[in-house]
Design a protein around this motif. Structure first.
Motif, PDB file in Angstrom:
ATOM      1  N   ALA A 260       0.762  -1.305  -0.051  1.00  0.00           N
ATOM      2  CA  ALA A 260       0.042  -0.043   0.095  1.00  0.00           C
ATOM      3  C   ALA A 260       0.701   1.352   0.076  1.00  0.00           C
ATOM      4  O   ALA A 260       0.614   2.092  -0.733  1.00  0.00           O
ATOM      5  N   ALA A 261       1.785   1.254   0.717  1.00  0.00           N
ATOM      6  CA  ALA A 261       3.000   2.413   1.003  1.00  0.00           C
ATOM      7  C   ALA A 261       3.536   2.703  -0.550  1.00  0.00           C
ATOM      8  O   ALA A 261       3.501   3.918  -1.033  1.00  0.00           O
ATOM      9  N   GLU A 262       4.101   1.678  -1.272  1.00  0.00           N
ATOM     10  CA  GLU A 262       4.447   1.736  -2.540  1.00  0.00           C
ATOM     11  C   GLU A 262       3.583   2.357  -3.528  1.00  0.00           C
ATOM     12  O   GLU A 262       3.915   3.255  -4.203  1.00  0.00           O
ATOM     13  N   HIS A 263       2.056   1.825  -3.568  1.00  0.00           N
ATOM     14  CA  HIS A 263       1.045   2.120  -4.302  1.00  0.00           C
ATOM     15  C   HIS A 263       0.757   3.546  -4.054  1.00  0.00           C
ATOM     16  O   HIS A 263       0.511   4.460  -5.011  1.00  0.00           O
ATOM     17  N   LEU A 264       0.663   4.181  -2.781  1.00  0.00           N
ATOM     18  CA  LEU A 264       0.170   5.485  -2.519  1.00  0.00           C
ATOM     19  C   LEU A 264       1.177   6.332  -2.861  1.00  0.00           C
ATOM     20  O   LEU A 264       0.984   7.688  -3.520  1.00  0.00           O
ATOM     21  N   ASN A 265       2.647   6.095  -2.614  1.00  0.00           N
ATOM     22  CA  ASN A 265       3.490   7.135  -3.204  1.00  0.00           C
ATOM     23  C   ASN A 265       3.741   7.282  -4.472  1.00  0.00           C
ATOM     24  O   ASN A 265       3.942   8.163  -5.249  1.00  0.00           O
ATOM     25  N   PRO A 273      -4.806  13.262   4.331  1.00  0.00           N
ATOM     26  CA  PRO A 273      -4.722  12.671   5.723  1.00  0.00           C
ATOM     27  C   PRO A 273      -5.385  11.317   6.046  1.00  0.00           C
ATOM     28  O   PRO A 273      -5.129  10.499   6.995  1.00  0.00           O
ATOM     29  N   ALA A 274      -6.502  11.315   5.450  1.00  0.00           N
ATOM     30  CA  ALA A 274      -7.275   9.942   5.547  1.00  0.00           C
ATOM     31  C   ALA A 274      -6.784   8.701   5.022  1.00  0.00           C
ATOM     32  O   ALA A 274      -6.594   7.839   5.663  1.00  0.00           O
ATOM     33  N   VAL A 275      -5.836   9.190   4.105  1.00  0.00           N
ATOM     34  CA  VAL A 275      -5.207   7.723   3.525  1.00  0.00           C
ATOM     35  C   VAL A 275      -4.095   7.447   4.475  1.00  0.00           C
ATOM     36  O   VAL A 275      -3.985   6.331   4.867  1.00  0.00           O
ATOM     37  N   ARG A 276      -3.174   8.537   5.098  1.00  0.00           N
ATOM     38  CA  ARG A 276      -2.348   8.244   5.852  1.00  0.00           C
ATOM     39  C   ARG A 276      -2.710   7.773   7.285  1.00  0.00           C
ATOM     40  O   ARG A 276      -2.171   6.783   7.758  1.00  0.00           O
ATOM     41  N   ALA A 277      -3.745   8.251   7.731  1.00  0.00           N
ATOM     42  CA  ALA A 277      -4.467   7.279   9.095  1.00  0.00           C
ATOM     43  C   ALA A 277      -4.725   6.029   8.924  1.00  0.00           C
ATOM     44  O   ALA A 277      -4.432   5.398   9.633  1.00  0.00           O
ATOM     45  N   ARG A 278      -5.354   5.697   7.700  1.00  0.00           N
ATOM     46  CA  ARG A 278      -5.725   4.066   7.419  1.00  0.00           C
ATOM     47  C   ARG A 278      -4.309   3.442   7.635  1.00  0.00           C
ATOM     48  O   ARG A 278      -4.154   2.290   8.175  1.00  0.00           O
ATOM     49  N   LEU A 279      -3.014   4.031   6.819  1.00  0.00           N
ATOM     50  CA  LEU A 279      -2.005   3.253   7.003  1.00  0.00           C
ATOM     51  C   LEU A 279      -1.375   3.362   8.349  1.00  0.00           C
ATOM     52  O   LEU A 279      -0.874   2.343   8.677  1.00  0.00           O
ATOM     53  N   ALA A 334      -8.098   2.418   0.904  1.00  0.00           N
ATOM     54  CA  ALA A 334      -7.026   3.649   0.882  1.00  0.00           C
ATOM     55  C   ALA A 334      -6.518   3.783  -0.528  1.00  0.00           C
ATOM     56  O   ALA A 334      -6.417   4.864  -1.156  1.00  0.00           O
ATOM     57  N   ALA A 335      -5.921   2.602  -1.072  1.00  0.00           N
ATOM     58  CA  ALA A 335      -5.444   2.702  -2.468  1.00  0.00           C
ATOM     59  C   ALA A 335      -6.089   2.934  -3.454  1.00  0.00           C
ATOM     60  O   ALA A 335      -5.796   3.588  -4.446  1.00  0.00           O
ATOM     61  N   GLY A 336      -7.497   2.705  -3.330  1.00  0.00           N
ATOM     62  CA  GLY A 336      -8.522   2.928  -4.398  1.00  0.00           C
ATOM     63  C   GLY A 336      -8.805   1.995  -5.382  1.00  0.00           C
ATOM     64  O   GLY A 336      -8.110   0.916  -5.475  1.00  0.00           O
ATOM     65  N   THR A 337      -9.524   2.124  -6.514  1.00  0.00           N
ATOM     66  CA  THR A 337     -10.162   1.127  -7.251  1.00  0.00           C
ATOM     67  C   THR A 337      -8.871   0.577  -8.202  1.00  0.00           C
ATOM     68  O   THR A 337      -9.062  -0.569  -8.567  1.00  0.00           O
ATOM     69  N   SER A 338      -8.000   1.365  -8.315  1.00  0.00           N
ATOM     70  CA  SER A 338      -6.802   0.700  -9.294  1.00  0.00           C
ATOM     71  C   SER A 338      -6.205  -0.485  -8.617  1.00  0.00           C
ATOM     72  O   SER A 338      -5.761  -1.108  -9.537  1.00  0.00           O
TER      73      SER A 338
END
Length: 388
Positions: A260-265, A273-279, A334-338
């Motif tokens: 997830a961290a690799e995808h989000l970056n 913030p919401a994405v970071r909070a999930r992680l 958090a990462a989304g549909t993709s």
């Protein structure tokens, strides 16, 4: 165990990860991963040093399994089965052997099996059956004594590594007395037929096919050399039947966070913030599960079979399974549909993580066991269904 085993696991994990998508897509067995495990000497992880192995503790096994699962949970899950067989065999001390009535020739046979593992043989587990699951007392596979040794006949399901292992730990009931359950190490070869039935949601690369047996094995393939030890060993060493899975799913949860961290970056989503909070919540939950797994493993090494140790064993399985599923689901959102596209690492990890609660003992069974214990009952006997 030296640092060598953990370093080897960390070195192998990226290789496993690079192959994972293809094997998941095709439902094929990761033969190359097991070649790597053999070459690294990890099939001897739980084998005593005196027999050529690494002599790892349960805590050291858990650390190695977690690292392997960060590469490919399916590979780590099959490796767990081999470690469970060799770990349980290697844990039979002289004192325990004497208490169980294990004859000297059975100990010699055990040592031969463990030495073979240290030299590169690996073993699968053929325990579960349709309609019985992993409950040893409900099995339909039977065995009987013959002039040649023991004849076994029956069918097993969810046999991870079927068709690839060098031998199979088979649980069966005596045809003469259905209350007697024994275990045998059956070599691969004639008398065993693999039926390719495994096409599942997750852990697709484990080749957990059905295994049909109509085979006669030599007398020394009865583990322990005494009939009826299977249920006894299940109660003495529940960590191999329950908590060994926990380390695998702790690793799967951590792999989901990494992916997830690799995808989000890469998608420039880390500023939300919401994405970071999930992680962050996923990291905290996974760290908590890792600590429970580590504490259970430490207690297994210090006081195996102790009442409080066993509570931690069941806690570890429950928390690892539920945490992996919850963490993978949250970071996927958090990462989304993709990230839900077939072949994306998070899509695979989401499916793999969902399997953690389903392995015996399931999360519901673990929670029931712990609830009975908290109420002051005997969780091994007071449940509505037999644990084993």
């Amino acid at each position: 165990m030296t640092v060598h085993a953990l370093e080897a696991a960390r070195r192998l994990a990226p290789r496993f990860a690079a192959r994972a998508a293809e094997h998941d897509r095709d439902g094929s067995f990761p033969v190359e991963d097991f070649r790597d495990l053999r070459e690294a000497g990890l099939f001897g992880l739980m084998v005593p040093r005196a027999l050529g192995g690494l002599g790892a503790t349960f805590a050291e096994y858990a650390a190695v399994a977690t690292e392997l699962a960060r590469g490919n949970g399916a590979t780590a899950l099959v490796f767990n089965m081999h470690a469970s067989v060799t770990g349980a065999l290697g844990a039979v001390t002289e004192e325990l052997a004497e208490a169980l009535g294990v004859p000297a020739e059975a100990l010699a046979a055990r040592d031969r099996l463990l030495t073979a593992a240290a030299q590169g043989s690996w073993y699968a587990v053929a325990m579960s059956e349709r309609g019985a699951g992993a409950r040893l007392s409900q099995l339909s596979t039977v065995y009987e004594a013959t002039d040649e040794g023991w004849h076994l006949k029956g069918s097993k399901t969810f046999c991870s590594g079927a068709g690839h292992a060098d031998g199979y730990l088979v649980a069966a009931r005596s045809s003469a007395d259905q209350s007697v359950v024994s275990q045998f190490l059956v070599p691969a070869g004639d008398g065993l037929t693999v039926e390719p039935t495994w096409d599942a949601l997750g852990m697709r690369a484990t080749s957990s096919h059905d295994l049909h047996l109509d085979v006669t094995v030599p007398s020394d393939r009865l583990l322990g050399g005494v009939e009826g030890l299977a249920l006894v060993v299940a109660q003495l060493m529940p960590h191999w039947l329950v908590a060994s899975y926990a380390a695998v799913y702790a690793g799967v949860a951590r792999a989901a966070i990494d992916a997830a961290a690799e995808h989000l970056n890469a998608r420039n989503l880390s500023g939300l913030p919401a994405v970071r909070a999930r992680l962050g919540r996923a990291d905290a939950a996974t760290a908590a599960a890792e600590l429970v797994v580590a504490e259970a493993a430490r207690r297994v090494d210090d006081a195996p079979g102790d009442e409080e140790t066993n509570r931690w064993v069941w806690r570890a399985k429950l928390l690892a399974g539920t945490t992996a599923a919850e963490v993978a689901a949250s970071v996927l959102e958090a990462a989304g549909t993709s990230a839900t596209r077939r072949g994306h690492p998070l899509e695979r990890l989401y499916r793999d993580a969902r399997c953690g609660s389903l392995h015996p003992a399931t999360s519901d069974v673990c929670a029931d066991w712990l609830g009975i214990a908290a109420l002051g009952g005997d969780p091994d006997r007071d449940g509505s269904a037999p644990r084993w």
